[in-house]
Design a protein around this motif. Structure first.
Motif, PDB file in Angstrom:
ATOM      1  N   VAL A 111     -13.867  10.131  -0.216  1.00  0.00           N
ATOM      2  CA  VAL A 111     -14.102   9.645  -1.581  1.00  0.00           C
ATOM      3  C   VAL A 111     -12.776   9.357  -2.289  1.00  0.00           C
ATOM      4  CG1 VAL A 111     -16.329  10.763  -1.885  1.00  0.00           C
ATOM      5  CG2 VAL A 111     -14.263  12.019  -2.458  1.00  0.00           C
ATOM      6  N   HIS A 112     -11.717  10.034  -1.851  1.00  0.00           N
ATOM      7  CA  HIS A 112     -10.385   9.796  -2.408  1.00  0.00           C
ATOM      8  C   HIS A 112      -9.352   9.850  -1.278  1.00  0.00           C
ATOM      9  CE1 HIS A 112     -12.158  10.337  -6.342  1.00  0.00           C
ATOM     10  NE2 HIS A 112     -12.532  11.573  -6.032  1.00  0.00           N
ATOM     11  N   VAL A 113      -8.366   8.981  -1.348  1.00  0.00           N
ATOM     12  CA  VAL A 113      -7.229   9.017  -0.421  1.00  0.00           C
ATOM     13  C   VAL A 113      -5.976   9.265  -1.254  1.00  0.00           C
ATOM     14  CG1 VAL A 113      -5.829   7.707   1.222  1.00  0.00           C
ATOM     15  CG2 VAL A 113      -8.334   7.486   1.249  1.00  0.00           C
ATOM     16  N   ILE A 114      -5.315  10.404  -0.997  1.00  0.00           N
ATOM     17  CA  ILE A 114      -4.130  10.808  -1.772  1.00  0.00           C
ATOM     18  C   ILE A 114      -3.039  11.215  -0.779  1.00  0.00           C
ATOM     19  CG2 ILE A 114      -3.226  12.332  -3.572  1.00  0.00           C
ATOM     20  CD1 ILE A 114      -6.136  12.865  -4.442  1.00  0.00           C
ATOM     21  N   PRO A 115      -2.009  10.406  -0.585  1.00  0.00           N
ATOM     22  CA  PRO A 115      -0.980  10.725   0.409  1.00  0.00           C
ATOM     23  C   PRO A 115       0.045  11.756  -0.079  1.00  0.00           C
ATOM     24  CG  PRO A 115      -0.489   8.620  -0.606  1.00  0.00           C
ATOM     25  CD  PRO A 115      -1.796   9.085  -1.197  1.00  0.00           C
ATOM     26  N   ASN A 116      -0.454  12.876  -0.576  1.00  0.00           N
ATOM     27  CA  ASN A 116       0.414  13.966  -1.025  1.00  0.00           C
ATOM     28  C   ASN A 116      -0.416  15.250  -1.009  1.00  0.00           C
ATOM     29  OD1 ASN A 116       1.508  15.912  -3.105  1.00  0.00           O
ATOM     30  ND2 ASN A 116       3.146  14.396  -3.121  1.00  0.00           N
TER      31      ASN A 116
END
Length: 289
Positions: A216-221
């Motif tokens: 649902v979310h892509v967060i590269p951190n």
């Protein structure tokens, strides 16, 4: 009379099992490298390698010679590097590249221990390796051990990854791995990337299949992912060292048996192997890993 450079060429050929790869590492032409080997074999009086179409296989005499030469050459190269650095200004530099999260948790708190000026870069494993190849970095910490001419790897540590959920999440009561997988697949997931890095490993190692998940979310951190979990946005997979340091009571580990380990490596140019600042930084990171 034996030329010292013949010995160096022989050791590199032995290490890479290839004249062409050794030539790249030593920045020589392949014919020149072959000539070094032929001259040494003539001096020794016998073959040091068996030539095959795919690689150079050391003979017993070759193995014996390598075991004698390798520590001597390393000592000489280290002494040469020490002579060079002795004449340099007191302040030295090291250009290091890592993932942002590893740097924050494992390097930044120990930065004061370094006697060198540290120039830091962040990126993915592939990006950092390219910067290392281009001499824009001296040392990287990477999760991928990608073979490349002139690049050497050393293992740093194992990362342990676990599934993390908001503290208020209610879990199903089940002993069935199939039911657990079905329940997990139905949840909202936050991923580091669209290709579900590490989440894929959980599914492959424990459920023996590919995950049928669309994040649902892509967060590269990872720090931001952990905060998003605490805020109730969904589940994700987080390294345990980050959880230990976060002190966030809004999250919890679920299904603790569904964990995976991920190897981390140092990578550096073979030609820079003896640089004191590289040795110092590797020691600092290892001691606090």
């Amino acid at each position: 009379m034996v030329d010292f450079e013949w010995y160096r060429s022989f050791c590199i050929i032995y290490k890479y099992n290839s004249v062409s790869e050794a030539a790249k590492v030593r920045m020589m032409t392949q014919p020149a490298m072959s000539q070094h080997l032929a001259s040494l074999e003539a001096e020794v009086g016998e073959a040091l390698f068996i030539r095959t179409p795919r690689k150079m296989i050391p003979t017993e005499r070759g193995k014996q010679l390598y075991s004698q030469l390798a520590p001597l050459i390393e000592s000489l190269e280290e002494a040469t590097m020490n002579f060079k650095t002795a004449s340099l200004p007191t302040l030295t530099f090291i250009k290091i590249g890592t993932a942002h999260e590893f740097y924050t948790e494992k390097i930044l708190p120990q930065l004061h221990q370094s006697n060198s000026s540290v120039i830091s870069s962040f990126g993915t494993a592939d990006q950092l390796l390219e910067l290392l190849k281009e001499d824009k970095l001296d040392l990287i910490v990477t999760s991928k051990k990608i073979p490349a001419p002139g690049i050497e790897y050393q293992k740093v540590m194992d990362e342990e990854f676990v599934i993390v959920a908001p503290a208020a999440y209610e879990l199903p009561v089940t002993d069935s791995l199939e039911h657990t997988e079905h329940w997990l697949s139905a949840q909202h997931w936050i991923s580091y990337g669209l290709d579900l890095p590490i989440i894929r490993r959980i599914w492959r190692e424990h459920f023996k299949k590919r995950p049928q998940i669309r994040p649902v979310h892509v967060i590269p951190n990872l720090h931001m992912i952990l905060k998003a979990i605490g805020d109730g946005a969904g589940l994700s997979v987080i390294p345990t060292y980050l959880l230990e340091n976060s002190g966030d009571k809004r999250t919890k580990v679920i299904f603790g048996e569904l964990k995976v380990n991920n190897e981390l490596f140092f990578a550096y140019k073979l030609k820079d192997k003896q640089l004191p600042q590289i040795h110092e930084m590797m020691t600092i990171i290892r001691e606090n890993g």
